[in-house]
Design a protein around this motif. Structure first.
Motif, PDB file in Angstrom:
ATOM      1  N   TRP A 128       0.829  -1.207   0.000  1.00  0.00           N
ATOM      2  CA  TRP A 128       0.000   0.000   0.000  1.00  0.00           C
ATOM      3  C   TRP A 128       0.866   1.261   0.000  1.00  0.00           C
ATOM      4  CZ3 TRP A 128      -4.266   0.717  -2.013  1.00  0.00           C
ATOM      5  CH2 TRP A 128      -5.195   1.685  -1.614  1.00  0.00           C
ATOM      6  N   ALA A 158       1.700   1.830  -3.492  1.00  0.00           N
ATOM      7  CA  ALA A 158       0.594   2.462  -4.214  1.00  0.00           C
ATOM      8  C   ALA A 158       0.498   3.945  -3.880  1.00  0.00           C
ATOM      9  CB  ALA A 158      -0.722   1.761  -3.867  1.00  0.00           C
ATOM     10  N   ASP A 159       0.813   4.295  -2.648  1.00  0.00           N
ATOM     11  CA  ASP A 159       0.802   5.698  -2.231  1.00  0.00           C
ATOM     12  C   ASP A 159       1.904   6.485  -2.935  1.00  0.00           C
ATOM     13  OD1 ASP A 159      -0.223   7.755  -0.188  1.00  0.00           O
ATOM     14  OD2 ASP A 159       1.932   7.734   0.225  1.00  0.00           O
ATOM     15  N   PRO A 217       1.123   5.775  -7.464  1.00  0.00           N
ATOM     16  CA  PRO A 217      -0.241   5.393  -7.855  1.00  0.00           C
ATOM     17  C   PRO A 217      -0.428   5.262  -9.365  1.00  0.00           C
ATOM     18  CG  PRO A 217      -0.174   7.678  -7.126  1.00  0.00           C
ATOM     19  CD  PRO A 217       1.150   7.079  -6.774  1.00  0.00           C
ATOM     20  N   GLU A 218       0.316   6.035 -10.125  1.00  0.00           N
ATOM     21  CA  GLU A 218       0.162   5.995 -11.577  1.00  0.00           C
ATOM     22  C   GLU A 218       0.927   4.839 -12.215  1.00  0.00           C
ATOM     23  OE1 GLU A 218       4.000   7.704 -10.732  1.00  0.00           O
ATOM     24  OE2 GLU A 218       2.014   8.114  -9.875  1.00  0.00           O
ATOM     25  N   ARG A 222      -4.457   9.597  -4.220  1.00  0.00           N
ATOM     26  CA  ARG A 222      -4.631   8.828  -5.457  1.00  0.00           C
ATOM     27  C   ARG A 222      -4.442   7.337  -5.235  1.00  0.00           C
ATOM     28  NH1 ARG A 222      -0.597  11.126  -9.632  1.00  0.00           N
ATOM     29  NH2 ARG A 222       0.682  11.262  -7.727  1.00  0.00           N
ATOM     30  N   ARG A 223      -3.912   6.950  -4.088  1.00  0.00           N
ATOM     31  CA  ARG A 223      -3.794   5.514  -3.804  1.00  0.00           C
ATOM     32  C   ARG A 223      -5.153   4.835  -3.813  1.00  0.00           C
ATOM     33  NH1 ARG A 223      -3.103   8.219   0.982  1.00  0.00           N
ATOM     34  NH2 ARG A 223      -4.290   7.543   2.836  1.00  0.00           N
ATOM     35  N   ASP A 281      -7.436   5.215  -5.872  1.00  0.00           N
ATOM     36  CA  ASP A 281      -7.837   4.924  -7.247  1.00  0.00           C
ATOM     37  C   ASP A 281      -7.247   3.603  -7.740  1.00  0.00           C
ATOM     38  OD1 ASP A 281      -9.190   7.378  -7.445  1.00  0.00           O
ATOM     39  OD2 ASP A 281      -7.373   8.430  -8.103  1.00  0.00           O
ATOM     40  N   VAL A 282      -6.252   3.087  -7.047  1.00  0.00           N
ATOM     41  CA  VAL A 282      -5.610   1.835  -7.459  1.00  0.00           C
ATOM     42  C   VAL A 282      -6.522   0.667  -7.080  1.00  0.00           C
ATOM     43  CG1 VAL A 282      -3.589   0.354  -7.210  1.00  0.00           C
ATOM     44  CG2 VAL A 282      -3.324   2.853  -7.138  1.00  0.00           C
TER      45      VAL A 282
END
Length: 219
Positions: A74, A77-78, A81-82, A158-159, A161-162
């Motif tokens: 996680w 992802a933080d 995120p893209e 935005r994390r 959105d993953v």
């Protein structure tokens, strides 16, 4: 797709040895992530190792974290995120911002040793026979105290959105949903694309159900 496999506490990348060929057979590229496990390693060191694997991946990878390493996945992802196509948590949930990474057991002499099987009696270890338990305990790597007690920092909304997949081994998807609804897993309550899947195993399915786990991660 590259599938990055992050081991949980007391394990190294070899924990995924039986999952690797099963993922390859499904047409994906498994990448077991080697984490810094020396006594002086910090949470930042382990995050850096995961991000290096993300940055080296071909295309947008899936990042898989087992148990406490759900938080490492996680954190990736933080931070990226893209760059990440999907995150999967196997038998674990991400910690929230400001919490300790995995301060679950006593830290002695700078490390958190494997505490033995008593805390894991029941569903966690029900599918491990005595030989498997002995081998696990003998090979267990004490978790660096700087990792276990490291403070989690999450900064990028935005994390959420993953897409996230939660593999539920020693608990059920229904139980996980109840915990999320009760506010016990606040990070997952904000995820926009969340899937929960069942896996009939204990807490270490990469050791006891590797083929089944691979199919859930890379159908």
């Amino acid at each position: 797709m590259d599938i990055l496999l992050i081991p949980g506490l007391w394990l190294d990348a070899s924990a995924w040895d039986d999952v690797v060929p099963a993922v390859e057979a499904l047409g994906h590229r498994p990448v077991p992530v080697g984490l810094p496990l020396h006594a002086s390693a910090t949470l930042d060191d382990q995050v850096a190792a995961v991000l290096a694997a993300v940055d080296a991946a071909s295309g947008r990878p899936m990042v898989v974290g087992h148990s406490a390493a759900a938080t490492l996945a996680w954190l990736a992802a933080d931070a990226r995120p893209e760059r990440i196509a999907r995150v999967a948590f196997v038998g674990g949930f991400p910690a929230t911002d400001g919490r300790a990474y995995a301060d679950f057991f006593e830290v002695r002499d700078g490390v958190m040793p494997f505490p033995g099987w008593e805390p894991f009696e029941g569903p966690d270890s029900a599918d491990l026979d005595e030989r498997a338990r002995h081998d696990f305990a003998a090979a267990a790597i004490p978790a660096p105290g700087g990792v276990a007690q490291g403070v989690v920092r999450l900064t990028d909304e935005r994390r959420f959105d993953v897409p996230v997949l939660v593999v539920c081994p020693e608990f059920t998807p229904a139980e996980a949903q109840e915990w999320i609804a009760a506010g016990d897993v606040p990070e997952l309550a904000k995820v926009k694309h969340l899937d929960l899947v069942d896996l009939d195993s204990g807490h270490w399915p990469m050791l006891t159900r590797p083929a089944e786990l691979a199919r859930l991660l890379a159908p």
